[in-house]
Every structure is written in C-alpha cells, then in structure tokens.
Design a protein around this motif. Structure first.
Motif, PDB file in Angstrom:
ATOM      1  N   ARG A  21     -19.078  32.236  11.272  1.00 55.40           N
ATOM      2  CA  ARG A  21     -17.939  31.498  11.793  1.00 55.40           C
ATOM      3  C   ARG A  21     -17.134  30.916  10.648  1.00 55.40           C
ATOM      4  N   HIS A  22     -16.050  30.231  10.948  1.00 54.72           N
ATOM      5  CA  HIS A  22     -15.072  29.887   9.927  1.00 54.72           C
ATOM      6  C   HIS A  22     -14.695  28.413  10.007  1.00 54.72           C
ATOM      7  N   PRO A  23     -14.335  27.806   8.874  1.00 54.55           N
ATOM      8  CA  PRO A  23     -13.974  26.387   8.872  1.00 54.55           C
ATOM      9  C   PRO A  23     -12.601  26.162   9.486  1.00 54.55           C
ATOM     10  N   SER A  24     -12.287  24.910   9.775  1.00 54.20           N
ATOM     11  CA  SER A  24     -10.936  24.546  10.190  1.00 54.20           C
ATOM     12  C   SER A  24     -10.125  24.171   8.952  1.00 54.20           C
ATOM     13  N   LEU A  25      -8.827  24.216   9.100  1.00 57.07           N
ATOM     14  CA  LEU A  25      -7.936  23.878   7.991  1.00 57.07           C
ATOM     15  C   LEU A  25      -7.954  22.370   7.770  1.00 57.07           C
ATOM     16  N   GLN A  26      -8.242  21.953   6.537  1.00 60.40           N
ATOM     17  CA  GLN A  26      -8.378  20.527   6.233  1.00 60.40           C
ATOM     18  C   GLN A  26      -7.498  20.095   5.074  1.00 60.40           C
ATOM     19  N   ALA A  27      -6.544  20.930   4.670  1.00 59.58           N
ATOM     20  CA  ALA A  27      -5.693  20.599   3.533  1.00 59.58           C
ATOM     21  C   ALA A  27      -4.384  21.358   3.669  1.00 59.58           C
ATOM     22  N   SER A  28      -3.491  21.148   2.742  1.00 64.31           N
ATOM     23  CA  SER A  28      -2.254  21.911   2.679  1.00 64.31           C
ATOM     24  C   SER A  28      -2.394  23.000   1.627  1.00 64.31           C
ATOM     25  N   LEU A  29      -1.853  24.178   1.908  1.00 61.82           N
ATOM     26  CA  LEU A  29      -1.971  25.282   0.969  1.00 61.82           C
ATOM     27  C   LEU A  29      -0.750  26.180   1.064  1.00 61.82           C
ATOM     28  N   HIS A  30      -0.652  27.093   0.107  1.00 60.56           N
ATOM     29  CA  HIS A  30       0.443  28.052   0.050  1.00 60.56           C
ATOM     30  C   HIS A  30      -0.115  29.471   0.123  1.00 60.56           C
ATOM     31  N   HIS A  54      -1.875  41.154  -1.148  1.00 60.92           N
ATOM     32  CA  HIS A  54      -0.963  40.122  -0.652  1.00 60.92           C
ATOM     33  C   HIS A  54      -1.759  38.869  -0.312  1.00 60.92           C
ATOM     34  N   GLU A  55      -1.235  37.675  -0.630  1.00 57.86           N
ATOM     35  CA  GLU A  55      -1.900  36.414  -0.315  1.00 57.86           C
ATOM     36  C   GLU A  55      -1.656  36.069   1.161  1.00 57.86           C
ATOM     37  N   VAL A  56      -2.733  35.950   1.927  1.00 60.87           N
ATOM     38  CA  VAL A  56      -2.613  35.745   3.370  1.00 60.87           C
ATOM     39  C   VAL A  56      -3.562  34.636   3.823  1.00 60.87           C
ATOM     40  N   ALA A  57      -3.039  33.768   4.682  1.00 59.19           N
ATOM     41  CA  ALA A  57      -3.865  32.776   5.373  1.00 59.19           C
ATOM     42  C   ALA A  57      -3.711  32.991   6.874  1.00 59.19           C
ATOM     43  N   VAL A  58      -4.820  32.969   7.611  1.00 58.43           N
ATOM     44  CA  VAL A  58      -4.831  33.128   9.066  1.00 58.43           C
ATOM     45  C   VAL A  58      -5.320  31.828   9.676  1.00 58.43           C
ATOM     46  N   ILE A  59      -4.586  31.316  10.666  1.00 58.53           N
ATOM     47  CA  ILE A  59      -5.067  30.153  11.410  1.00 58.53           C
ATOM     48  C   ILE A  59      -5.215  30.534  12.876  1.00 58.53           C
ATOM     49  N   GLU A  60      -6.321  30.101  13.488  1.00 55.58           N
ATOM     50  CA  GLU A  60      -6.650  30.413  14.876  1.00 55.58           C
ATOM     51  C   GLU A  60      -6.913  29.112  15.627  1.00 55.58           C
ATOM     52  N   ALA A  61      -6.262  28.963  16.787  1.00 54.91           N
ATOM     53  CA  ALA A  61      -6.387  27.724  17.552  1.00 54.91           C
ATOM     54  C   ALA A  61      -7.794  27.518  18.089  1.00 54.91           C
ATOM     55  N   LEU A  62      -8.475  28.601  18.468  1.00 55.02           N
ATOM     56  CA  LEU A  62      -9.823  28.486  19.024  1.00 55.02           C
ATOM     57  C   LEU A  62     -10.783  29.287  18.144  1.00 55.02           C
ATOM     58  N   LEU A 198      -7.874  34.005   3.473  1.00 51.85           N
ATOM     59  CA  LEU A 198      -8.249  32.678   3.965  1.00 51.85           C
ATOM     60  C   LEU A 198      -8.131  32.667   5.479  1.00 51.85           C
ATOM     61  N   LEU A 199      -9.172  32.222   6.169  1.00 51.15           N
ATOM     62  CA  LEU A 199      -9.184  32.220   7.628  1.00 51.15           C
ATOM     63  C   LEU A 199      -9.729  30.886   8.127  1.00 51.15           C
ATOM     64  N   PHE A 200      -9.007  30.293   9.075  1.00 49.95           N
ATOM     65  CA  PHE A 200      -9.375  28.978   9.602  1.00 49.95           C
ATOM     66  C   PHE A 200      -9.375  29.021  11.132  1.00 49.95           C
ATOM     67  N   GLU A 201     -10.505  28.618  11.734  1.00 57.85           N
ATOM     68  CA  GLU A 201     -10.611  28.491  13.189  1.00 57.85           C
ATOM     69  C   GLU A 201     -10.386  27.042  13.591  1.00 57.85           C
ATOM     70  N   ARG A 202     -10.249  26.845  14.913  1.00 58.88           N
ATOM     71  CA  ARG A 202     -10.059  25.504  15.474  1.00 58.88           C
ATOM     72  C   ARG A 202      -8.935  24.770  14.749  1.00 58.88           C
ATOM     73  N   SER A 203      -7.860  25.490  14.493  1.00 55.80           N
ATOM     74  CA  SER A 203      -6.715  24.955  13.752  1.00 55.80           C
ATOM     75  C   SER A 203      -5.440  25.370  14.475  1.00 55.80           C
ATOM     76  N   VAL A 217       2.244  23.748  10.771  1.00 58.04           N
ATOM     77  CA  VAL A 217       1.585  22.445  10.754  1.00 58.04           C
ATOM     78  C   VAL A 217       0.443  22.432  11.762  1.00 58.04           C
ATOM     79  N   THR A 218      -0.761  22.061  11.320  1.00 60.36           N
ATOM     80  CA  THR A 218      -1.900  21.840  12.208  1.00 60.36           C
ATOM     81  C   THR A 218      -2.271  20.365  12.157  1.00 60.36           C
ATOM     82  N   ASP A 219      -3.288  19.973  12.912  1.00 56.84           N
ATOM     83  CA  ASP A 219      -3.664  18.564  12.967  1.00 56.84           C
ATOM     84  C   ASP A 219      -4.135  18.024  11.618  1.00 56.84           C
ATOM     85  N   ASN A 220      -4.738  18.880  10.807  1.00 61.80           N
ATOM     86  CA  ASN A 220      -5.359  18.386   9.571  1.00 61.80           C
ATOM     87  C   ASN A 220      -4.890  19.098   8.309  1.00 61.80           C
ATOM     88  N   GLY A 221      -3.864  19.924   8.419  1.00 58.47           N
ATOM     89  CA  GLY A 221      -3.384  20.619   7.241  1.00 58.47           C
ATOM     90  C   GLY A 221      -2.190  21.496   7.550  1.00 58.47           C
TER      91      GLY A 221
END
Length: 492
Positions: A21-30, A54-62, A198-203, A217-221
């Motif tokens: 599983r994967h962490p949630s986003l807890q900071a700001s990044l580029h 390519h530099e890629v970040a994925v955020i997933e709400a659940l 970079l992949l973040f769940e619950r974000s 923008v997410t709740d924590n990053g």
C-alpha cells in the motif's frame, strides 16, 4: 447497517490483494506531471510517462484499484457488444478504424505489461462472444461481423453461443483475455514506484487551479506541475464541462460459487436488454461465475436491491451454481457516440490540462488507450487517436438527463433499519438513514457538486446523485465524484 440481500457486499476483485500500500501526501512537491486518480487511466498514463524518464506524481482519493476499475468485469477485449457497424455508419470508416486500432493497442499493452513487470493478476486468454436469443437479430450479428472484419479484426459468426441455454446466434472474437483488475493496478503501481514515480493514496484533490504552474491541493500537501491529468471517472474539474456531455449510469454485478471451472469457456454479453455479461473468475475461496445485470441511470432507481434479486433468479434459472458470494454496483459514464472524451479540453486557455471520461463500460481497453494517448500528448508526440477521443467534439444538447430523488418520504418513521430516505423540512432536504442499531444518521441531501437532491441506494447503502453521478457513503464521505466535498451534517 444491513440489507437482506444474498452474498457479501463488495467486489470479488479487491479481497485478495497484496499488502503493498502507499502513503498519503504529507508535504508540497513538484513534478513535471501530476495525475489525479489511480485507476487504469491514471496509472497507465503515469507508467508510460515514467518509462520515458518523466517526473510524475499520482494522487488517489481512496485506494489504488478500489473504485471503478476494481469493480469492473475486467474483460480485455476489442469486442464492445455491437459497435463497429454503428461507428462506420455514423462516424465513418476512418474513425471506426482508429477506434479498433486504439483498443487493440490498449489490449496489447496490458498483455505486454503483465509479462514485462511479472504482474500476478489471474491473466487468462479467453474468446469474447456477443450472443442473441432472438432469431430476428441474426442480421445484426452478421452486420457487425462484416464491419469488424473490414477493420482487420478476426470475427466469426456462430449459429449458437457455447452457453448452457438456447441462443439464436453469436459473434466470436478469438484471442481476447480477462484478469483481476485490482491486482493488475497493484502491479502497475508497484512498477511505477520502482521506476521512480511518486504515488499517494488517501489524498483527495480538494482544489485544482493554476498558479505559476498547475497546482493540486490536498488536505495535507500540494503538488505543482507543468501538466495535470484528471483521471477520476467523471472529471472533478475541467475547463470544458463534461457532466452534461455524459450520462452517469450504474450496473449491478454478482459472483456465484461453482466447483465447475469450465462452467463457461469464454466471456459473454447479451445483445438483448436487460443486458447480461458473463465470465468466470476467482477469489481466495475458489472459482466464481460473475454476472452483470442491466444498466440504469445513477440515482434514478428507488429500489436497486430488487435488481439483485431479479439477477439472482435469472442466474439460477440458467446455471447450476452454489451460494452467492459477492454483489456490488459499479458506475460509468456514457457518451452520445459511445467514444470517450480524452485529451486537452481547452489547449489555448488551459494548456497542459488533460482529462479522460465517458468510457461507456469498456474502460479496460479504452482506458489503457487513453493513458497511452495522454502520455504521447504530454511528450509532444503525434497520435492518430487525438481526433478520435477529442473532448472538444460536438455533443447533442439533449443527451444528458437529470433525474429527481427517488427517496422522498413523509416521515422518519417510514425509514426501516438498514434503509434511508429524504425528509423535506421546509425548503431543506435532509438525508436520513437508520443503522443496524436503529440509530439515525442525518446529513444534507444536497449533492455538494451542483446541489441535486440525492437518492438512497438500498443495495450499496450509499447516497447517489441522480444528476451527475456523485456517490456518497452513508456517513457522507465522497466515494465517486464529480463532487469533491463530503455531505455536511444536518438536523431534523
């Protein structure tokens, strides 16, 4: 809460998964690109880009693979019921060829990645069949076969489908496949991270806007990027509105125990309505017959539970199966021409903003092709599919139909244990459900997307929007967009 329905609520695909599983986003990044949504479109896009450095970040709400992709029938096929004859007639042979080629490329990429990244996802080769029980519809089967063959596909007409009940004709596409979609997405996520992604769940994305670059923008990053890809089934933001260019619709699915692993040899879908889609699968306890029931507009049915009972009756009349193991609903969005909207909705005013929505229930092949297309566009490559999926193409004004809540009640006393309803308090609409202890849970019944009054789904125990398809859990949290905010508490 509880409801008197057979089987365990939930998708059979999501129960037997790795603990990866994967962490949630807890900071700001580029990053060069931020992808919102870790379903098949989002992760395909992300991995394709990352494979090119390519530099890629994925955020997933659940959770990765837990939403629409993880609740699909997961057929990896270019056979989309009957579509090619219609596409040729309405959109021309060139576009129909592009659709066939895009979906074949999507199927081929899935197969390739399963092998390349050693993804354990129950991948199996299977033929795909469309069948009819009506002799009068044999000509439709024949016309589709001719259209598919003219586009270079292997398609054959059969006098009957290999099913344990009478059919009048069938169309067979050999060399297709099936898999466990949740495990496949877990494999893509693992490959993406091992490639440096970079992949973040619950974000959950609370805001998508443009600062010096795109900002999510997410709740924590926050994530700042040159490009943003909104891959959330229905777009949670778009410079060109998609909610009224699509129609949200739902279907039900059930999985039944069977000791006969050869109960079905292939993947099947009926030509007639109500539609029946059939395939074999498995969970940790053994083999399953997986059957989809008919589609209906999200939030516009006041008794979804009755659809499960009807489907179970049909299955037991046609197959020798054991207990009902699983049951679930899934949602998708239809388009007027049966082709998804993928790409940049407004490249002049919103450059670098990409969307993908409206997959008409064929999101495995189309969703993979969408990820391939978006990846190519971001990398500055040419693609024939850009015009095919163009999100700016014209759409009829009368395709989308809002609905009204099907859950209006006169009194809280009318709400039984495990059920919900909408109570009118002056001009206010109150969503009330009663849990298994008899306690009431009270929320606003106004969808946080556009304010439509919600309908209680008495099978999934959710609040569903009859206008644009947002779905909320019984506690008010968002399950599916386009809504981004939960339902607020209310008082009776």
């Amino acid at each position: 809460m509880s409801i008197d329905l057979p089987g365990r609520a939930g998708s059979c695909w999501t129960v037997d998964r790795s603990t990866f599983r994967h962490p949630s986003l807890q900071a700001s990044l580029h990053a060069e690109t931020v992808v919102v949504g870790a379903g098949i479109v989002g992760l395909t896009t992300a991995l394709r880009l990352r494979e090119q450095g390519h530099e890629v970040a994925v955020i997933e709400a659940l959770d990765v693979g837990g939403q629409v992709t993880g609740r699909s029938t997961a057929k990896i096929t270019t056979q989309h019921r009957l579509i090619y004859h219609q596409l040729i007639e309405l959109r021309g042979r060139e576009l129909a060829q592009d659709y066939a080629d895009a979906n074949k490329a999507g199927c081929d990429l899935v197969r390739s990645w399963v092998e390349q990244y050693a993804i354990t996802c129950d991948f199996e080769d299977r033929d795909a069949f469309v069948y009819t029980q009506d002799q009068a519809r044999r000509d439709e089967i024949a016309a589709e076969a001719r259209a598919a063959q003219s586009l270079g596909m292997d398609a054959a007409i059969l006098s009957r489908a290999p099913l344990p009940f009478k059919t009048a004709a069938a169309l067979r596409f050999p060399g297709q496949a099936q898999f466990n979609p949740a495990k496949y997405l877990d494999g893509l996520a693992k490959a993406f991270i091992e490639c440096g992604g970079l992949l973040f769940e619950r974000s959950r994305a609370r805001l998508i806007d443009e600062a010096s670059r795109w900002r999510v923008v997410t709740d924590n990053g926050n994530v700042h990027a040159e490009n943003v890809v909104v891959a959330t089934n229905m777009t949670v933001k778009s410079p060109l509105g998609m909610a009224r260019r699509t129609q949200p619709r739902m279907h039900i699915a059930m999985a039944f125990r069977t000791d006969d692993v050869r109960l079905l040899d292939g993947m099947f879908i009926s030509l007639e309505e109500p539609s029946r889609s059939l395939r074999m699968g498995r969970d940790p306890d053994g083999s399953l017959l997986i059957v989809l029931g008919p589609r209906f507009n999200t939030g516009q049915d006041g008794d979804v539970a009755s659809r499960f009972r009807e489907l179970e009756t049909w299955v037991r009349r046609h197959f020798e199966v054991g207990d009902t193991a699983w049951r679930w609903c899934n949602e998708d969005y239809d388009t007027s021409d049966r082709i998804a909207y993928v790409g940049e909705p407004d490249p002049e005013k919103a450059p670098g903003f990409y969307i993908a929505t409206g997959f008409n229930a064929w999101g495995i092949s189309n969703g993979t092709a969408a990820g391939m297309l978006i990846g190519d566009l971001i990398l500055g490559r040419q693609s024939r599919w850009k015009a095919l999926y163009d999100p700016k193409r014209s759409a009829p004004d009368d395709f989308h139909h809002d609905g009204k809540s099907q859950s209006i009640l006169t009194s809280v006393e009318d709400i039984a244990v495990g059920h919900g309803g909408v109570i009118e308090k002056g001009a206010e609409k109150i969503a009330v459900c009663r849990d298994s202890r008899g306690e009431l849970h009270v929320l606003s019944a106004k969808c946080t997307h556009k304010g439509c009054t919600l309908t209680w789904n008495n099978a999934d125990l959710t609040w569903d929007c009859p206008c644009h398809g947002s779905i909320f859990s019984a506690d008010g949290s968002v399950i599916h967009g386009p809504a981004k905010d939960p339902l607020p508490q209310a008082t009776l």
